[in-house]
Scaffold this active site. Sequence first.
Site, PDB file in Angstrom:
ATOM      1  N   GLY A  90       0.683  -1.173   0.074  1.00 47.15           N
ATOM      2  CA  GLY A  90      -0.073   0.081  -0.106  1.00 47.15           C
ATOM      3  C   GLY A  90       0.863   1.353   0.037  1.00 47.15           C
ATOM      4  O   GLY A  90       0.163   2.450  -0.241  1.00 47.15           O
ATOM      5  N   GLY A 137       3.892  -4.024  -3.529  1.00 46.37           N
ATOM      6  CA  GLY A 137       3.591  -4.190  -4.890  1.00 46.37           C
ATOM      7  C   GLY A 137       4.003  -2.821  -5.825  1.00 46.37           C
ATOM      8  O   GLY A 137       5.283  -2.747  -6.546  1.00 46.37           O
ATOM      9  N   ARG A 138       3.427  -2.059  -5.836  1.00 45.62           N
ATOM     10  CA  ARG A 138       3.622  -0.635  -6.682  1.00 45.62           C
ATOM     11  C   ARG A 138       5.171   0.169  -6.240  1.00 45.62           C
ATOM     12  O   ARG A 138       5.678   0.397  -7.102  1.00 45.62           O
ATOM     13  CB  ARG A 138       2.553   0.350  -6.385  1.00 45.62           C
ATOM     14  CG  ARG A 138       2.515   1.584  -7.216  1.00 45.62           C
ATOM     15  CD  ARG A 138       1.609   2.772  -6.483  1.00 45.62           C
ATOM     16  NE  ARG A 138       0.268   2.366  -6.153  1.00 45.62           N
ATOM     17  CZ  ARG A 138      -0.768   2.199  -6.953  1.00 45.62           C
ATOM     18  NH1 ARG A 138      -0.638   2.615  -8.053  1.00 45.62           N
ATOM     19  NH2 ARG A 138      -1.988   1.725  -6.548  1.00 45.62           N
ATOM     20  N   ARG A 151      -5.016   2.786 -16.146  1.00 45.74           N
ATOM     21  CA  ARG A 151      -4.933   3.539 -15.032  1.00 45.74           C
ATOM     22  C   ARG A 151      -5.730   4.950 -14.819  1.00 45.74           C
ATOM     23  O   ARG A 151      -6.329   5.330 -14.020  1.00 45.74           O
ATOM     24  CB  ARG A 151      -3.629   3.598 -13.993  1.00 45.74           C
ATOM     25  CG  ARG A 151      -2.879   2.156 -14.013  1.00 45.74           C
ATOM     26  CD  ARG A 151      -1.761   2.173 -12.920  1.00 45.74           C
ATOM     27  NE  ARG A 151      -2.386   2.585 -11.536  1.00 45.74           N
ATOM     28  CZ  ARG A 151      -2.358   3.798 -11.169  1.00 45.74           C
ATOM     29  NH1 ARG A 151      -1.365   4.761 -11.774  1.00 45.74           N
ATOM     30  NH2 ARG A 151      -2.431   4.050  -9.937  1.00 45.74           N
ATOM     31  N   TYR A 209      -8.676   5.313 -12.642  1.00 41.59           N
ATOM     32  CA  TYR A 209      -8.538   5.902 -11.400  1.00 41.59           C
ATOM     33  C   TYR A 209      -8.031   7.322 -11.518  1.00 41.59           C
ATOM     34  O   TYR A 209      -7.754   7.855 -10.754  1.00 41.59           O
ATOM     35  CB  TYR A 209      -7.476   5.232 -10.487  1.00 41.59           C
ATOM     36  CG  TYR A 209      -7.488   3.625 -10.667  1.00 41.59           C
ATOM     37  CD1 TYR A 209      -8.360   2.882  -9.894  1.00 41.59           C
ATOM     38  CD2 TYR A 209      -6.450   2.997 -11.286  1.00 41.59           C
ATOM     39  CE1 TYR A 209      -8.199   1.612  -9.857  1.00 41.59           C
ATOM     40  CE2 TYR A 209      -6.257   1.750 -11.259  1.00 41.59           C
ATOM     41  CZ  TYR A 209      -7.427   0.974 -10.705  1.00 41.59           C
ATOM     42  OH  TYR A 209      -7.175  -0.436 -10.640  1.00 41.59           O
ATOM     43  N   CYS A 252     -11.784   3.563 -29.241  1.00 42.21           N
ATOM     44  CA  CYS A 252     -13.173   4.329 -29.572  1.00 42.21           C
ATOM     45  C   CYS A 252     -13.688   4.500 -28.530  1.00 42.21           C
ATOM     46  O   CYS A 252     -14.948   3.710 -28.321  1.00 42.21           O
ATOM     47  CB  CYS A 252     -13.862   3.509 -30.452  1.00 42.21           C
ATOM     48  SG  CYS A 252     -13.081   3.253 -32.197  1.00 42.21           S
ATOM     49  N   TYR A 290       0.907  -2.156 -12.210  1.00 41.57           N
ATOM     50  CA  TYR A 290      -0.637  -2.128 -12.658  1.00 41.57           C
ATOM     51  C   TYR A 290      -0.555  -1.570 -13.795  1.00 41.57           C
ATOM     52  O   TYR A 290      -1.460  -1.027 -14.386  1.00 41.57           O
ATOM     53  CB  TYR A 290      -1.467  -1.409 -11.508  1.00 41.57           C
ATOM     54  CG  TYR A 290      -1.208  -2.041 -10.155  1.00 41.57           C
ATOM     55  CD1 TYR A 290      -1.701  -3.273  -9.893  1.00 41.57           C
ATOM     56  CD2 TYR A 290      -0.429  -1.304  -9.376  1.00 41.57           C
ATOM     57  CE1 TYR A 290      -1.585  -3.704  -8.536  1.00 41.57           C
ATOM     58  CE2 TYR A 290      -0.432  -1.601  -7.898  1.00 41.57           C
ATOM     59  CZ  TYR A 290      -0.918  -3.055  -7.719  1.00 41.57           C
ATOM     60  OH  TYR A 290      -0.807  -3.589  -6.233  1.00 41.57           O
TER      61      TYR A 290
HETATM   62  N1  LLP Z   1      -1.519  -7.285  -0.505  1.00 44.28           N
HETATM   63  C1  LLP Z   1      -2.716  -6.975  -1.024  1.00 44.28           C
HETATM   64  C2  LLP Z   1      -3.596  -8.062  -0.383  1.00 44.28           C
HETATM   65  C3  LLP Z   1      -3.397  -6.243  -1.906  1.00 44.28           C
HETATM   66  O1  LLP Z   1      -4.565  -6.625  -2.265  1.00 44.28           O
HETATM   67  C4  LLP Z   1      -2.550  -5.543  -2.699  1.00 44.28           C
HETATM   68  C5  LLP Z   1      -3.135  -4.612  -3.782  1.00 44.28           C
HETATM   69  C6  LLP Z   1      -1.008  -5.592  -2.398  1.00 44.28           C
HETATM   70  C7  LLP Z   1      -0.516  -6.208  -1.514  1.00 44.28           C
HETATM   71  C8  LLP Z   1      -0.218  -4.508  -2.866  1.00 44.28           C
HETATM   72  O2  LLP Z   1      -0.617  -3.321  -2.724  1.00 44.28           O
HETATM   73  P1  LLP Z   1       0.637  -2.017  -3.435  1.00 44.28           P
HETATM   74  O3  LLP Z   1       1.655  -2.182  -2.285  1.00 44.28           O
HETATM   75  O4  LLP Z   1       0.916  -2.481  -4.728  1.00 44.28           O
HETATM   76  O5  LLP Z   1      -0.102  -0.782  -3.117  1.00 44.28           O
HETATM   77  N2  LLP Z   1      -4.718  -1.480  -9.761  1.00 44.28           N
HETATM   78  C9  LLP Z   1      -4.757  -0.560  -8.761  1.00 44.28           C
HETATM   79  C10 LLP Z   1      -4.138  -0.850  -7.603  1.00 44.28           C
HETATM   80  C11 LLP Z   1      -5.049  -2.067  -7.007  1.00 44.28           C
HETATM   81  C12 LLP Z   1      -4.209  -2.569  -5.536  1.00 44.28           C
HETATM   82  C13 LLP Z   1      -5.000  -3.831  -5.034  1.00 44.28           C
HETATM   83  N3  LLP Z   1      -4.397  -4.632  -4.052  1.00 44.28           N
HETATM   84  C14 LLP Z   1      -3.569   0.628  -9.469  1.00 44.28           C
HETATM   85  O6  LLP Z   1      -3.615   0.621 -10.597  1.00 44.28           O
HETATM   86  O7  LLP Z   1      -3.809   1.704  -8.810  1.00 44.28           O
END
Ligand code: LLP
Length: 423
Positions: free
Chosen positions: A244, A281-282, A318, A322, A350, A379
């Site tokens: 997150g 992740g991000r 994205r 978003y 389109c 993402y």
């Molecule tokens: N752990 C769980 C259980 C999650 O659901 C997620 C992301 C993460 C870890 C990783 O979160 P991060 O560190 O990447 O924030 N598609 C969206 C983001 C969706 C995130 C969903 N869950 C976007 O493009 O912003």
Amino acid sequence: MNHFEYVDGALHCEGVPLERIAAEVGTPAYVYSSATFERHLDVFREAFAPEPALPGPVLVAFAVKANANLAVLATLAKKGAGADTVSMGEIKRALKAGIPPNRIIFSGIGKTEEELAFALEIGLHQINVESRAELDLLEALATRANRRAAIAIRVNPDVGAGGHDKISTGKSDSKFGVGAADALALYLRAAKHPNLDAKGFAVHIGSQIRNLDPLRAAFLVLRKLTEDARAQGASVERVDLGGGLGVPYFHEPDPPSPADYAAMAKDVFRGLSVSLAIEPGRLIAGNAGVLLTRVIRIQERPNRRIIVLDAGMNDLIRPAIYDAFHELRPVRQPSRETEREAFDLVGPICETGDTFARGRVLAPLAPGDFAAFMTAGAYGAVMSSTYNARPLPAEVLVRGDKFHLVRRRFTVEDQMALETIPS
Ligand code: LLP
């Protein structure tokens, strides 16, 4: 840290000019820097370095949903990363890339019987259970298979966070996790089950979070649950802090650093004697990738000018879902004297929603020019689609002065080969 810089006026990924990749691979293409992935993993490791009151090591379980390319996962696997997965597909990808089962976490609210049976058979680091119904099923499956599964209970701490409503997951009205009182009851139940190895609690409250306060509030809920469970005689070895943490997208103040985030987390859990897992992740992948695109044409309208790119919302969705900001950098650096102007940036799909930006101020681009959407490593490719019968973008991984095509373009012929016309 960013390995996308101008060298002699040409935008490079590490030692490779993006123009070279565009010429050899074509566009649109995602281009990733191995050095950035590795650096970001190290940054988390250093930030969470073990200390006496908080023994390590921390498990950095990369959220595969952010970037599931096998070469990317293998790069992280070699450096010792684990994986946070949410489907059998992601588990298979993690395994294939060399991430061992004992570093894989399985999260998600919709795990099917087939997926849970698969997870039991392999024996993962931990299954994050998100509901009573899931626990019922897992108990039954583990008993039937005569296996023992390591589990954590995912808590919904009722904390709002995240860069957008659609990526906020920690409020009580969201579909994720169980409330704190139920989490404790489920944990105590799991702790007594002979086929379950109750390890601890997990949380994940949202994505692109730019303020540590909601994260701290969520972590305090984990701490309290750990203490309460122990007070009732159950052992708790681990807490999983989820992902997150936000990344800089270059248009708003920078989010807290991994060091600040880790210092806060250590502060919350100090002295509790639990081992930590995180699921970024991000932060690992975002600034490790760009989407390379070419200008198809410029459309003049009475009061605006539109740059039509060969990348569309099917390649990078994205901004459409978003309202996300992705900086567009020209691959050839404009001179300082070039006057910047406002353009709309759109793709060829389109739909009006196929708009990356309105009124974006940049140095003018001409048809045939290449440009790169920055911070597209997370993402990006994973959310691409073949809408409008467009090929899926190619993916390229750079290391030093070499690059590899790590996913070839998925062409319309590939798509049609999966379909049949009944006689
Ligand atoms: N752990 C769980 C259980 C999650 O659901 C997620 C992301 C993460 C870890 C990783 O979160 P991060 O560190 O990447 O924030 N598609 C969206 C983001 C969706 C995130 C969903 N869950 C976007 O493009 O912003």
